[in-house]
Design an enzyme around this catalytic site. Sequence first.
Site, PDB file in Angstrom:
ATOM      1  N   LYS A 248      10.713  18.123   1.517  1.00 57.32           N
ATOM      2  CA  LYS A 248      10.825  17.946   2.951  1.00 57.32           C
ATOM      3  C   LYS A 248      11.834  19.000   3.444  1.00 57.32           C
ATOM      4  O   LYS A 248      12.855  19.413   2.987  1.00 57.32           O
ATOM      5  CB  LYS A 248      11.286  16.570   2.915  1.00 57.32           C
ATOM      6  CG  LYS A 248      11.791  15.843   4.433  1.00 57.32           C
ATOM      7  CD  LYS A 248      11.958  14.468   4.362  1.00 57.32           C
ATOM      8  CE  LYS A 248      12.043  13.652   5.810  1.00 57.32           C
ATOM      9  NZ  LYS A 248      12.351  12.436   5.734  1.00 57.32           N
ATOM     10  N   GLU A 334      10.773  -4.481   5.817  1.00 58.88           N
ATOM     11  CA  GLU A 334      11.698  -5.496   6.623  1.00 58.88           C
ATOM     12  C   GLU A 334      11.459  -6.862   6.386  1.00 58.88           C
ATOM     13  O   GLU A 334      12.269  -7.696   6.274  1.00 58.88           O
ATOM     14  CB  GLU A 334      11.224  -4.936   8.136  1.00 58.88           C
ATOM     15  CG  GLU A 334      11.716  -3.978   8.666  1.00 58.88           C
ATOM     16  CD  GLU A 334      10.893  -2.502   8.196  1.00 58.88           C
ATOM     17  OE1 GLU A 334       9.900  -2.824   7.636  1.00 58.88           O
ATOM     18  OE2 GLU A 334      11.527  -1.593   8.683  1.00 58.88           O
ATOM     19  N   ARG A 362       8.188  -6.714  12.246  1.00 58.47           N
ATOM     20  CA  ARG A 362       7.531  -6.930  10.910  1.00 58.47           C
ATOM     21  C   ARG A 362       7.921  -8.003  10.408  1.00 58.47           C
ATOM     22  O   ARG A 362       7.202  -8.762   9.510  1.00 58.47           O
ATOM     23  CB  ARG A 362       8.000  -5.619  10.229  1.00 58.47           C
ATOM     24  CG  ARG A 362       7.273  -4.423  10.394  1.00 58.47           C
ATOM     25  CD  ARG A 362       5.774  -4.460   9.464  1.00 58.47           C
ATOM     26  NE  ARG A 362       4.948  -3.449  10.017  1.00 58.47           N
ATOM     27  CZ  ARG A 362       4.641  -2.322   9.342  1.00 58.47           C
ATOM     28  NH1 ARG A 362       5.487  -1.818   8.358  1.00 58.47           N
ATOM     29  NH2 ARG A 362       4.157  -1.345   9.896  1.00 58.47           N
TER      30      ARG A 362
END
Length: 592
Positions: A248, A334, A362
């Site tokens: 990343k 979540e 969610r």
Amino acid sequence: MDKLTPLLDRAPTPEAIRQLSPADLPRLADELRAEVIAAAAETGGHFGAGMGVIELTVALHHVFDTPRDRLIWDVSHQAYPHKILTGRRDRIRSIRQRGGLYGFTKREESAYDPFGTAHSSTSISAALGMALARDLTGGDNHVIAVIGDGAITGGMAWEAMNHAGSLPSRLIVILNDNGMSIAPAVGALNDHLSELRKGRLPSVFEGLGFRHEGPVDGHDMNALLAALGRARDSEESGPILIHVVTEKGRGHPFRAPDKEHYHAVPKFDPVTFAFKTAKPNAPTFTQVFAASLIAAAERDERLVAITAAMPSGTGLDIFAERFPHRTFDVGIAEQHAVTLAAGLASEGMTPVCAIYSTFLQRGFDQVVHDVALQRLPVRFAIDRAGLVGQDGATHAGSFDLGYMSMLPGMVVMAPADAAELRRMVATAIAYDEGPIAFRYPRGEASGIDDPQERRPLAIGRGRLLREGGDVAILSLGARLEAVMAAAQDLAAAGIEASVADARFCKPLDAELVEGLARHHPLLVTVEDGAVGGFAAHVLQHLAGRDLLARTRFRALTLPDRFVAHGAPAEQYADAGLDARAIAAAIRAALTV
Ligand SMILES: Cc1ncc(C[n+]2csc(CCOP(=O)(O)OP(=O)(O)O)c2C)c(N)n1
Ligand SMILES: CC(=O)[C@@H](O)[C@H](O)COP(=O)(O)O
Ligand SMILES: [Mg+2]
């Protein structure tokens, strides 16, 4: 600029990229990386994820026949390079700004964005749907989902793999494994991926019926082309997962290391690479929340905090420094976060579930079934309520007032400023009769603050801030500053307004609401939430007491449409919820 990017200039679309020789592609990737850096210097935004998939993006568009072959980027915060290569280079410097490109993939924006993503872990389900549609209609295109090691922790990804692994449909899943979510990746799956990176098989994906290729070095163009080419040309049915290992933020130009690998960056100087960050005027709501929670946790050793892969965004990274063993980062999960909190509450703990408004959507069934129905005292700290600015409609916290306040027994608060948030944190921690939520916006918390003021509020009691006889404005949440400015503006025109801060969406302060209705010819509610939230509760309350005959009523809510991205001030003006629009709406109502 053009002279520095000859290949990118020659190959501005995937069709042209496919004409390039494989030997040219590493150079194209270098140019693309330079272009992403140059654009990010001007715009800021999501950066690290895109920098890590530069080679992958080039290779995908070279090997596959996009947009005929469907390419879905999970979350799509990593799709800036994809946008540059798919005919949007000339608009990339408008990204996330009002009227500009969206920060995520969007169907209306390009044929190369066959599916809109932004909330994580949806790509495999959507790709499988497209693959099934292809098979049912006799098509022969490829469908490719690119999903990160963070996004693949989400339950939806596993539901989709469970389904895909049992089907003969051809589907290509690329797992972009960079060891990072926004924060470092967490959980047992991350441990498993570490083992796979070392070549230790078998993989959990094979157990689920996927062919498995990799690990492939995601910065080695030849290795990528070979792996993608094999997947494209394979005659075998069923899904395949290609495990691509990337870094990343690869090739970032900044001097200091960043613990989040430059997930998102502000604008920066293109020569010195120094960030252009404005000096803050006040702490953010998130920082006020984190400090208040730490203070509460010092007194309550049962207090535990839960985040679903957003430790820095929710301020729980600060909390975790003080209480590492009382902080749980559950990954992008979540639903699990909410039910985990319910389990903790059922054993007498004091769980605080800190989740962005948009992502808590969610976990709605879990809030209903596992928390509210059992009246378990879970404290919901709902960050990023209201409009969030550049992340736009996918990330707006528009609906929580509606979806939380409709639930029996749920207490729902919204602070107007920092001082109010401190007291609401204290209120939530002290309240153990059932679930309770407080929702607050992104950004700085205005208002006069006393950090020592932590008295809990009386449940269901608002406050009257100003008195005037022509109109009553009942505000909920952080629009109060705009409301006070509107009241001043009206006063200058000879219109005297009462202003009240409801503090609670539920339970309503019946005395306050009824008093305002009885004593003003016009009652106006203001909230940074969608239709069906606070105003609906006030209206139903007044109608039930036949008080609507005593006053006229106007509801200033977010409009019944998705508000486009832009600066928050632009968004609130667009939504009719800035001071000017509030004053104008009141003037208009009074002249009817
Ligand atoms: C449902 C949901 N929860 C949280 C987020 C916030 N979020 C955006 S990107 C991200 C990390 C994604 O990690 P990964 O998939 O590995 O992508 P990377 O940034 O490492 O490329 C998170 C948690 C989200 N977009 N959707
Ligand atoms: C891609 C994504 O979903 C997150 O990175 C999000 O953009 C974070 O938003 P904040 O900047 O409000 O924390
Ligand atoms: Mg990752």
